[in-house]
Motif scaffolding. Structure first.
Motif: not given
Lengths: 159, 522
Positions: B487-503
């Motif tokens: 079942r697909p699990l949505h990645l939360g906003s934490n993951a998104y935030k961290q990815a943006s910061m890393l970028l």
């Protein structure tokens, strides 16, 4: 006679001055620490070049701890043992927190301060891991490469 | 991973007509001039252009396009304020538009100053007689005209960038032609194409841009034509070499870091509240993903769990147990931060050889399965046995993991037709190389490029079981995984935030993180 009078005068004037104790900051290390705690990273490094006492104090990791977590509230408590194990706060600051903050500073949002620290910690951990590899085994695994996972933080962006 | 399209290959439609001219002997010239020499093919499309003017018009179109692209002014005024001639009279239409661009004195940069006369070149070219201009053949075809011929005509119009672009565009067209020949099985024509391309390559800048990518694709094509589709030499790179290349790829660009951090975040969130956790990594390499997870687990509120890590990797030759060494390093790290840790290495050259009992999963622990760019290797269909991907997915399901993180390339390189695959790969990898150039300069880049080059070679020049780089787009993976019971699990906003910061840390232009129905793409 006159001279001694003068001298006495001088001395009384001087004594007045001397009654106020001369204040050498180096005699009051606790105040010195309080002041140094509030400096930013660059000033702290500059302060370390003033004299031997200041150098010793500036090398103290607790000052750098304060520097790392100054903008984070509440300051994380259990981090200390981890950070010390991974190489200390000074290394964390100079290697990770400072470049992370300066680069994210342009797009800083208020809520990011804690996340910045988290990210810095993670990167710091990867760096420690690489350093482990270099020193540990016969080094053939990582080969000639020195810990380089933080290189993207070190290189100045020169467009 | 969906990438930003930096459109290096864009805007080439006008170029095709300029490469279509070929020289014709003079007798034909007289004959054509006496006739009503409207070009037949374009007339079919509704444009009236004289055959004698085709070349000029094509050049004007190219220049117009350059001017439009480089123009600092807002182009919308072009749509409203200017008077256009009837576009079916293509020659005058293009001229009127070009005059719009020559009038403002602020944009002289797109017109090269003619060195001798020191005037803008446009007005000159119209009036000079070009007595030796080659006549255009009635059938517009992709004649591979040598660049020198065009240069003698163009010596007034020394537009260097257009020439460079033109060569790049021509290279792309030749690559497509060659690939088409290969698909048809016409190897002799393909070989001659290859030779032409290699000649053209010497005139193009191969340090960056389309030249470099084209060089790699030409190599891959020649490998396919001359060495057959076994292509064993590429995959025969030793495990040690692969690790080094992978490491440099990790350093040079943010893709792998993004993958690691995002997967770690998902695993961390899934393990929340569990005390006994087990992570299975399908490709351990240097284990660079795990220090961050160990650190995050050490600092999680409630204290760290008991962490077991099972790393799968290729068996190392000459008796050196690289898996165990990595495990020892990770164990030492875990010990420093007070996380109870146990490591197990499983050496397997192919993922389908791994059996679930090798992983020794304890029923009481929570399992996470992590696959970074490994599952696509299983997509080779072997008619003798069950498709390996289904076997592997079913035993993963039988482990009943708490979470399974899958990272894959967002590309469509598993089509049965060679030409389609080739086209897709050309587009994808040229964007990839552009993105690599956007990163800050590091010594790692060259090795990272070799890493990508190996992928290209595998996609283009191998078939059957040798071709392991079978990338598929996100939608297909989604279907496949839900078909296997996940079942697909949505990645939360934490993951998104961290990815943006890393970028942002990477400070590279053109990257962005996008959310695609619960999945993050870079």
């Amino acid at each position: 006679m006159v001279q001694t009078h003068h001298c006495e005068d001088h001395e009384t004037v001087g004594e007045d001055k001397e009654k106020r104790p001369k204040f050498f900051i180096n005699d009051h290390v606790d105040i010195l620490i309080e002041i140094l705690k509030r400096l930013d990273g660059r000033s702290l490094c500059v302060a370390a070049s003033v004299c031997r006492l200041w150098c010793t104090i500036a090398r103290n990791d607790s000052l750098w701890e304060n520097l790392c977590f100054r903008h984070v509230s509440p300051p994380p408590s259990s981090v200390r043992s981890v950070v010390l194990a991974l190489g200390g706060y000074k290394r964390l600051y100079t290697g990770c927190v400072r470049p992370v903050r300066s680069r994210l500073g342009r797009v800083r949002r208020a809520s990011w301060a804690g996340d910045e620290v988290q990210l810095s910690l993670s990167l710091f951990c990867v760096d420690y891991y690489e350093r482990l590899g270099g020193s540990n085994s016969n080094g053939r695994l990582v080969g000639e490469s020195s810990p380089s996972s933080l290189m993207f933080l070190c290189k100045p962006v020169n467009v | 991973m969906v990438l930003y399209d930096s459109a290096t290959l864009g805007g080439s439609c006008s170029g095709s007509s300029s490469s279509s001219s070929s020289s014709k002997p003079p007798p034909l010239q007289q004959r054509q001039q006496t006739q009503q020499d409207i070009d037949g093919l374009l007339a079919g499309a509704g444009y009236r252009v004289r055959s004698s003017e085709l070349r000029k018009v094509a050049q004007r179109l190219e220049r117009l396009e350059t001017a439009m692209v480089n123009s600092p002014a807002d182009l919308s005024q072009l749509a409203s304020d200017t008077i256009h001639y009837n576009p079916s009279d293509l020659a005058s239409w293009v001229d009127s538009l070009l005059s719009e661009f020559t009038q403002p004195p602020t944009c002289p940069s797109e017109f090269i100053m003619d060195p001798e006369t020191n005037q803008t070149v446009v007005s000159d070219a119209w009036t000079t007689a070009e007595p030796h201009m080659p006549q255009v053949h009635q059938n517009i075809s992709y004649e591979q005209q040598s660049l020198n011929n065009q240069l003698t005509v163009d010596n007034q119009l020394t537009v260097v960038t257009a020439m460079e672009e033109d060569s790049g565009i021509r290279l792309v067209h030749m690559l497509m032609t060659c690939a088409e020949c290969v698909q048809r099985g016409d190897f002799s024509l393909a070989t001659s194409c290859l030779e032409d391309m290699q000649g053209l390559l010497t005139r193009v800048n191969t340090v960056c841009g389309i030249g470099k990518v084209a060089g790699h694709f030409i190599d891959a094509l020649s490998r396919r034509i001359f060495q057959g589709i076994g292509g064993g030499s590429i995959n025969g790179g030793s495990a040690y070499e692969n690790e080094i290349l992978y490491h440099h790829f990790y350093e040079a660009c943010p893709y792998l870091k993004f993958a690691h951090f995002t997967a770690n975040q998902a695993i961390l969130e899934a393990f929340d509240g569990h005390d006994c956790v087990h992570v299975v990594d399908f490709n351990l390499m240097h284990g660079l993903q795990w220090p961050a997870l160990i650190q995050a687990l050490a600092l999680r509120p409630g204290g760290p769990p008991l962490l077991r890590l099972t790393g799968i990797g290729p068996p190392s030759p000459d008796g050196r147990d690289s898996l165990r060494e990595i495990g020892l390093r990770l164990a030492e790290l875990a010990r420093s931060v007070n996380v109870r840790f146990a490591f197990r290495g499983v050496a397997a050259s192919r993922l389908e050889d791994v059996k679930p009992w090798m992983l020794q999963v304890n029923p009481k622990e929570s399992v996470a399965v992590n696959s970074i760019m490994q599952l696509h290797r299983l997509l080779g269909s072997d008619l003798n046995r069950n498709s390996p991907i289904e076997t592997v997915l079913s035993w993963i399901r039988s482990l009943n993991p708490k979470i399974m993180t899958v990272v894959e390339q967002e590309a469509n390189h598993n089509q049965p037709g060679f030409l389609d695959r080739f086209t897709e790969a050309l587009h994808y990898y040229s964007t990839m190389f552009d993105s690599l150039e956007a990163c800050t300069v590091q010594p790692n880049k060259a090795l990272a490029e070799i890493y990508i080059q190996r992928e290209i070679a595998n996609v283009v020049s191998c078939e059957g079981s040798a071709r392991v780089e079978r990338h598929e787009p996100l939608s297909k993976w989604r279907t496949r995984l839900s078909g296997a019971g996940f079942r697909p699990l949505h990645l939360g906003s934490n993951a998104y935030k961290q990815a943006s910061m890393l970028l942002t840390l990477f400070s590279a232009e053109g990257y962005s993180v996008e959310e695609n129905d619960g999945c993050l793409t870079l």
